[in-house]
Design a protein around this motif. Structure first.
Motif, PDB file in Angstrom:
ATOM      1  N   LYS A  39       0.867  -1.181   0.000  1.00 18.60           N
ATOM      2  CA  LYS A  39       0.000   0.000   0.000  1.00 18.60           C
ATOM      3  C   LYS A  39       0.901   1.226   0.000  1.00 18.60           C
ATOM      4  CE  LYS A  39      -2.326   1.325   3.689  1.00 18.60           C
ATOM      5  NZ  LYS A  39      -3.374   1.435   4.746  1.00 18.60           N
ATOM      6  N   ILE A  40       0.706   2.085  -0.982  1.00 14.09           N
ATOM      7  CA  ILE A  40       1.524   3.293  -1.122  1.00 14.09           C
ATOM      8  C   ILE A  40       0.628   4.500  -0.912  1.00 14.09           C
ATOM      9  CG2 ILE A  40       2.986   4.621  -2.690  1.00 14.09           C
ATOM     10  CD1 ILE A  40       3.699   2.004  -4.074  1.00 14.09           C
ATOM     11  N   GLU A  41       0.992   5.328   0.060  1.00 17.62           N
ATOM     12  CA  GLU A  41       0.163   6.483   0.400  1.00 17.62           C
ATOM     13  C   GLU A  41       1.048   7.672   0.746  1.00 17.62           C
ATOM     14  OE1 GLU A  41      -1.996   5.859   4.117  1.00 17.62           O
ATOM     15  OE2 GLU A  41      -0.676   4.149   4.504  1.00 17.62           O
ATOM     16  N   ASP A  89       1.210  -4.770   7.557  1.00 22.82           N
ATOM     17  CA  ASP A  89      -0.162  -4.993   7.988  1.00 22.82           C
ATOM     18  C   ASP A  89      -0.677  -6.255   7.302  1.00 22.82           C
ATOM     19  OD1 ASP A  89      -2.666  -4.725   9.092  1.00 22.82           O
ATOM     20  OD2 ASP A  89      -3.376  -3.262   7.629  1.00 22.82           O
ATOM     21  N   VAL A  90      -0.012  -7.354   7.580  1.00 24.08           N
ATOM     22  CA  VAL A  90      -0.393  -8.631   6.991  1.00 24.08           C
ATOM     23  C   VAL A  90      -0.130  -9.721   8.024  1.00 24.08           C
ATOM     24  CG1 VAL A  90       1.873  -8.905   5.923  1.00 24.08           C
ATOM     25  CG2 VAL A  90      -0.047 -10.218   5.048  1.00 24.08           C
ATOM     26  N   GLN A  99     -10.648  -7.578   3.346  1.00 26.79           N
ATOM     27  CA  GLN A  99     -10.134  -7.167   4.646  1.00 26.79           C
ATOM     28  C   GLN A  99      -8.661  -6.811   4.510  1.00 26.79           C
ATOM     29  OE1 GLN A  99     -10.555 -10.107   7.664  1.00 26.79           O
ATOM     30  NE2 GLN A  99      -9.433  -8.931   9.207  1.00 26.79           N
ATOM     31  N   ALA A 100      -8.314  -5.556   4.860  1.00 27.60           N
ATOM     32  CA  ALA A 100      -6.940  -5.113   4.726  1.00 27.60           C
ATOM     33  C   ALA A 100      -6.020  -6.012   5.529  1.00 27.60           C
ATOM     34  CB  ALA A 100      -6.799  -3.669   5.203  1.00 27.60           C
ATOM     35  N   GLY A 101      -4.927  -6.395   4.907  1.00 29.74           N
ATOM     36  CA  GLY A 101      -3.944  -7.220   5.599  1.00 29.74           C
ATOM     37  C   GLY A 101      -4.258  -8.702   5.518  1.00 29.74           C
ATOM     38  N   LYS A 102      -5.382  -9.089   4.944  1.00 25.07           N
ATOM     39  CA  LYS A 102      -5.742 -10.498   4.821  1.00 25.07           C
ATOM     40  C   LYS A 102      -5.604 -10.919   3.373  1.00 25.07           C
ATOM     41  CE  LYS A 102      -7.302 -14.514   6.196  1.00 25.07           C
ATOM     42  NZ  LYS A 102      -6.481 -15.361   7.074  1.00 25.07           N
TER      43      LYS A 102
END
Length: 895
Positions: free
Chosen positions: A425-427, A440-441, A646-649
């Protein structure tokens, strides 16, 4: 002088704007403390700490130096730092090891632009500050005027310790206020805590040259300065703050011991400390150990770097200040660029404001520095260290790029027997934060070791943006998914997947261009205020505030470096020498002329194969390239940012080989790519399964991908009907010569003969295999050389132009030819092989080419030596018409 364990140990830094009298104060302090019999003077070139010839010649401090002395209650390490803005990074790196700092301000000049930069850095590193207002003997300003300026521009907690009442000092801190109200006095310990917490900033006035106010300053330090040193019994923790080399060339790692005890023979990363030195000026004493609060230099460590924390898992510190200008290093003719670059990298670790880049496209060295004054310093240091007389080209601005939205970048790297997939994820990050990483995984989806490795790969590279190719900054990159193979994944696979994931995410994001800005202070005659204001507007700058004091005006503001660079000369001209411009680093901000800069760079991110956004997937043992815009259709881990996910899943697709659906029409044109050694066996397996088909004329034993498989909803792969394409073989000439033992030995005595032998071997190989063969040799070291193309028998021989390497020519040609033809590149250059994959071409190692050439020679001899005429004729009939004609001519020529 040996430290006493009974005293506390304090590290004090001296910082100032240039010409504020900082080095003079350091001399006065050492003289007052009894360490010097006579205080040196900058103009006499005999100061204790400015020991380098360049420092004494220019009269400025360039390198931070250390001196040791004692006060009644403490042993002091005094660190003198550079005052010029161009060397601000040298001053910055000392801040991490300071217990407190002395900020020197000229009473004549007041708070300058660089003073504000130093104040900001001291705040960032949470360093308590004692202020010494110098040169009061030649200033017309009153103490009250100066104090008003300090409270207004620095902090309201600045207190004149020579004049302020206890009530005024107590008002700066809540605890002090309560104590004063109850006791009508101040407590020294509570005041020390208020200073340590940066609520109170003691101010003393004086003249370092006249030894006025120096004793009062030392008394304040002895009474109120607190040590940050930890416990002797705690685990060892030592902060590296700089790297230098002594006169014999021995590498020195300068550290401050935070906790624990450091001893000789202590081991870090399989390297042992061989000596502990305590420096004071140029002299040093050795010891068997160093304790909390000590600053020392270590020998025996070759892998350390400034900001590193030894003996602890704490994070390394990254500098806030960074170079803003780039200059091409012009080397003497005939100088080996790579060897020189390696030698210069030694200087880079010693000089924090210097950043060196080897430009692979042009094989040139670029020096990124803070300002022009460093050019003279670098020129002298390079001559001193490497014996080279270099020059520097015209300076250019160093731009940066960042992003404005959130995207998911996917990188997949799966050539034969390799596997890794990475989702990032790039922010956007806060301005000035550089690149921040996080994970976050779940470890159920991706092992923690792989996650750490991905984070390492994100930080180890200077990632290029997609607008101008400038370095990426101010982004947060989070690992949100990924996958490894239990058998085929290696560390290097995740490096490739990570780089591609970052790049692919940038291609999908919205990027903006950043440029360096100056914070400036402009002092001019009031009559020229209108002219100055108009100039600042024309330079796309902004004014924060301005003051008019009688006939003088002072302007504070911000302006792009690109427009204000060189403006000091204009100020001198339109004020007849009465104006003064002071600038300091203001960090990076939005580029004022983004479209113009992007147009000037003409950067194509897709063609930058060393930073490719494309991924490599595998089907039937063959790696094939998938463009960045299509990676989501092939990836094995579902997107973690899609709606409903789901983020990280991570949601995984089956890792087993996809089912191949092949129709009878498909089998007639099936094409396969792998190394030359494996192709025939795999092709035989395919033929046994689906039936033998006549091989395409001229293709020989090499099969190459002619189409990219498309993924069906069920995960099946359909191999589309192959297109008939001509085949090109690009050969990196010198890479092959130095990889083949026979040619390598020959080249040591006669390089021309080695080239000729390789040309003859490849000519026979081409004649039998019937591909178009291009042999490329470097000519980049030949001054004024133009690109040269020769036809040698049946092959083409290319000699590259000056400043272009063979691998660069091959990369460029492979990209162009791969769009229409089947292209294979023969080289053992690992970097070039990866780039070739990204270009959609195939690669063949030097060993594999050697085996192919030997096999070809054997096949030719077999046909020629065939005694049975019928059998020989049958063999010729099995070849393509072109290859058969080559054999007949070869037979006639050799008969």
């Amino acid at each position: 002088m040996k430290n006493s364990d009974m005293k506390k140990k304090i590290s004090i830094g001296i910082l100032a704007h240039v010409d504020a009298g900082k080095t003079t104060l350091a001399e006065a302090i050492l003289f007052s403390a009894g360490e010097l019999k006579k205080a040196g003077r900058v103009d006499h070139r005999d100061t204790f700490l400015d020991t380098h010839e360049l420092e004494r010649k220019r009269g400025i401090t360039i390198f931070s130096k250390q001196a040791r002395f004692s006060l009644p209650s403490m042993d002091v390490n005094l660190i003198d730092t550079p005052g010029h803005a161009d060397f601000a990074s040298e001053a910055e790196r000392t801040l991490s090891v300071l217990d407190c700092a002395i900020l020197v301000i000229s009473s004549v000049d007041g708070v300058q632009s660089h003073t504000l930069t130093l104040w900001s850095l001291l705040k960032r590193y949470n360093v308590p500050v004692f202020i010494f207002v110098n040169k009061t003997d030649i200033s017309e300003k009153s103490q009250s005027e100066t104090m008003a300026e300090l409270c207004d521009k620095l902090d309201s907690g600045c207190c004149n310790f020579s004049d302020s009442s206890p009530e005024d000092i107590a008002s700066c801190d809540e605890v002090l206020t309560e104590y004063y109200l109850e006791n009508n006095s101040l407590d020294d310990h509570l005041l020390s805590l208020a200073i340590a917490n940066r609520h109170v900033f003691p101010v003393r006035f004086g003249s370092a040259l006249r030894q006025k106010g120096v004793e009062e300053l030392l008394n304040d330090l002895d009474t109120y300065a607190l040590s940050k040193a930890g416990s002797y019994d705690a685990p060892l923790s030592a902060r590296v703050y700089k790297i230098t080399r002594d006169k014999t060339g021995r590498r020195l790692t300068h550290v401050k011991i935070e906790t624990g005890v450091l001893k000789v023979r202590t081991e870090f990363n399989k390297e042992k400390i061989t000596q502990i030195r305590f420096y004071s000026g140029e002299k040093f004493e050795t010891a068997d150990e160093a304790r909390p609060g000590d600053i020392c230099a270590l020998t025996g460590l070759n892998e350390t770097f400034a900001g590193q924390l030894l003996g602890s898992d704490g994070p390394a510190l990254s500098p806030i200040l960074s170079p803003v200008m780039a200059y091409r290093v012009i080397l003497p003719i005939g100088t080996d660029v790579n060897l020189t670059y390696t030698g210069l990298k030694v200087l880079e670790e010693e000089i924090p404001e210097l950043s060196l880049v080897l430009l692979e496209d042009t094989n040139e060295i670029q020096a990124q520095i803070m300002g022009e004054i460093q050019i003279e310093i670098l020129t002298n240091l390079i001559h001193e260290r490497l014996g080279l007389d270099v020059e520097f080209g015209v300076g250019t601005i160093i731009y940066r790029e960042t992003v404005t939205s959130i995207t998911e970048g996917v990188g997949h790297f799966e050539p034969l027997r390799h596997y890794a997939e990475v989702h990032l994820k790039i922010e956007p990050g806060e301005r000035g934060t550089g690149i921040q990483v996080d994970t976050d995984v779940s470890t159920d989806d991706l092992d923690r070791n792989w996650q750490r490795l991905i984070c390492t790969h994100v930080l180890e590279k200077r990632h290029r943006g997609v607008l101008t190719g400038s370095m990426l900054t101010d982004v947060k990159i989070t690992v949100i998914g990924g996958r490894a193979h239990p058998k085929h994944t290696e560390g290097g696979d995740f490096r490739q997947a990570t780089y591609r994931a970052v790049r692919q995410g940038l291609m999908k994001n919205t990027s903006i261009l950043l440029e360096p800005w100056y914070d400036f202070m402009l002092e001019i005659p009031a009559a020229r205020l209108g002219k100055a204001m108009n100039d600042i507007t024309q330079m796309a700058g902004s004014v924060k505030s301005h003051e008019i004091n009688g006939e003088r005006a002072v302007i504070f503001g911000r302006c792009p470096v690109s427009t204000m660079h060189g403006y000091a000369l204009s100020v001198t001209a339109y004020t007849n020498g009465a104006g003064k411009l002071s600038v300091s680093s203001g960090g990076y901000d939005l580029c004022h002329n983004e479209e113009e800069v992007i147009s000037r760079y003409s950067y194509d991110p897709v063609s930058d194969l060393r930073n490719t956004p494309d991924s490599v997937f595998c089907a039937h043992g063959s790696g094939f390239t998938v463009p960045w815009s299509e990676v989501e259709n092939y990836m094995h881990v579902e997107s973690c940012l899609k709606a409903g996910s789901q983020a990280g899943k991570a949601v995984l697709r089956p890792l087993s080989a996809p089912t191949v659906a092949v129709s009878s029409a498909d089998t007639g044109s099936f094409s396969y790519s792998a190394s030359a050694k494996l192709d025939k066996d795999l092709a035989d397996i395919f033929n046994r399964t689906y039936g033998s088909k006549k091989q395409a004329p001229g293709s020989g034993d090499l099969f190459h991908p002619v189409s990219k498989p498309s993924l069906m909803p069920e995960g099946k792969v359909i191999i589309k009907e192959a297109e008939k394409k001509d085949e090109y073989l690009l050969v990196d000439g010198y890479n092959i010569i130095f990889s083949w033992d026979e040619l390598n030995e020959l080249s040591k005595t006669d390089l021309h003969a080695a080239r000729q032998r390789l040309m003859d071997l490849l000519s026979n190989y081409q004649g039998f295999r019937q591909m178009k063969l291009i042999l490329v040799f470097d000519a980049y070291k030949v001054e004024g050389a133009a690109e040269k193309v020769e036809k040698y028998k049946n092959i083409y021989v290319i000699y590259t132009k000056e400043a272009e390497t063979a691998d660069r020519y091959i990369e460029r040609t492979a990209v162009s030819l791969s769009k229409k033809y089947r292209v294979t590149v023969a080289t053992s250059d690992a970097t070039e092989q990866v780039i070739i994959w990204g270009a959609g071409a195939n690669r063949m190692s030097a060993r594999e080419l050697r085996e192919e050439v030997e096999r070809t020679e054997s096949d030719i001899r077999s046909i020629i030596e065939k005694k049975d005429a019928a059998a020989g004729s049958a063999l010729l009939d099995s070849l393509s018409p072109e290859a058969a004609e080559f054999i007949r001519n070869y037979r006639l020529k050799n008969d």
